[in-house]
Write a protein that holds these residues in place. Sequence first.
Motif, PDB file in Angstrom:
ATOM      1  N   UNK A 213      49.423   1.609  26.317  1.00  0.00           N
ATOM      2  CA  UNK A 213      49.031   0.203  26.409  1.00  0.00           C
ATOM      3  C   UNK A 213      49.227  -0.492  25.072  1.00  0.00           C
ATOM      4  N   UNK A 214      49.498  -1.799  25.122  1.00  0.00           N
ATOM      5  CA  UNK A 214      49.620  -2.569  23.901  1.00  0.00           C
ATOM      6  C   UNK A 214      48.298  -3.264  23.605  1.00  0.00           C
ATOM      7  N   UNK A 215      47.996  -3.344  22.327  1.00  0.00           N
ATOM      8  CA  UNK A 215      46.766  -4.012  21.871  1.00  0.00           C
ATOM      9  C   UNK A 215      47.183  -5.202  21.013  1.00  0.00           C
ATOM     10  N   UNK A 216      46.899  -6.414  21.506  1.00  0.00           N
ATOM     11  CA  UNK A 216      47.347  -7.622  20.819  1.00  0.00           C
ATOM     12  C   UNK A 216      46.318  -8.032  19.779  1.00  0.00           C
ATOM     13  N   UNK A 217      46.641  -7.787  18.524  1.00  0.00           N
ATOM     14  CA  UNK A 217      45.775  -8.146  17.407  1.00  0.00           C
ATOM     15  C   UNK A 217      46.497  -9.150  16.509  1.00  0.00           C
ATOM     16  N   UNK A 218      47.179 -10.102  17.152  1.00  0.00           N
ATOM     17  CA  UNK A 218      47.947 -11.118  16.442  1.00  0.00           C
ATOM     18  C   UNK A 218      47.732 -12.495  17.077  1.00  0.00           C
ATOM     19  N   UNK A 219      46.469 -12.781  17.420  1.00  0.00           N
ATOM     20  CA  UNK A 219      46.148 -14.063  18.056  1.00  0.00           C
ATOM     21  C   UNK A 219      46.434 -15.248  17.139  1.00  0.00           C
TER      22      UNK A 219
END
Length: 376
Positions: free
Chosen positions: A1-7
């Motif tokens: 899974x990808x974790x988006x930590x670039x909001x």
Amino acid sequence: MRRHLDHAATAPLRPVAEAAWAAAASLVGNPSSTHASGRRARARLEDAREQLADAVGAHPTEVVFTSGGTEADNLAVLGGAAAGAALGRPRVAASTVEHPAVAQAVASLGADRAHWLAVDADGVVTPRALATLDASVAVVSVVAVNNETGTLQPLDAVLAAGRRAGALVHSDAVQALGHVPLVFAASGLDAMSLSAHKIGGPVGVGALVVRRGVRLAPVTFGGGQEARLRSGTVPVALAAGFAAAAAEAVAEQQGEAERLGRLRADLVGGLTALDGVVVNGGDRVSPAICHATVTGCRADDLLLLLDAEGFDCSTGSACAAGVHQPSDVLLAMGRSEADAAASLRFSFGPSTTADDVTALLAALGDLVPRARAAAG
């Protein structure tokens, strides 16, 4: 899974924004046309303007829709500079840690018209810098929340200094919306820039909020659709999606700030426990941004390793034609070029969970030594 930590780069589209966009996209008609279809489009556009204005504590007539935060920043800086020059105020002041949309606009005016405000080691504009503002300055532009470090600027002090100099005061509030309290009417600002896709709205729309009575000069020309200040057919569907996203983000802001603040504190604790890792930005920071320097490695190496493990984050530094450059923000804060090229930004939003932070820290424990080995 990808974790988006670039909001802070772009946030996932909110369902409420997608629904508002889809509903408005089905409308046929140019909002500047006078026939029935045009009037329906105009009515939806004005509904969006009112909804966005309500979300940020402004009057609807103060909202000028743009193509994004960059255009809004350019309009504030260059439009204010042109208006000021006609009144014998040739210079524009900005902090040395501004977003490129402001920094490059100011620099384009030439060295004799650009007035740079120094910052301290945390990236905060200094009182001594603010004291240099004088009657030659037309516009003062200081970012509300730094897009790299998350540092909050002392806008009250900036406003006081700007008022003493008789200058207009603008703030790039793109990273503030939805993360810190933002009420334009109470802020004292003359103008502030906003962007939709940082808060889960659609890409391609933003706004410059301009206080009633403030005069800016247009910097592009055409039909003058937005208060004779910004020309071009306004994208009704994008505006509707933006307004819906802003309304939801602001309604959730206090609770989200508390939740994200806890996640950020956990990340900061884990990062500082790693050897040679320093968290930047000082004590007054956005709960949605965590910026860290990992000494002894190249940020690009660590970024690629994290990407391979399924983490989205960013270096927080500029890239020109694919060539990595040290962060101008950290250099302005007095950091070395090595440290400025060894920093990463992690940024949060509604989809961020405690599990994301735990997984990130576990990954960094393994990947930081690998990145340092790659750096030699």
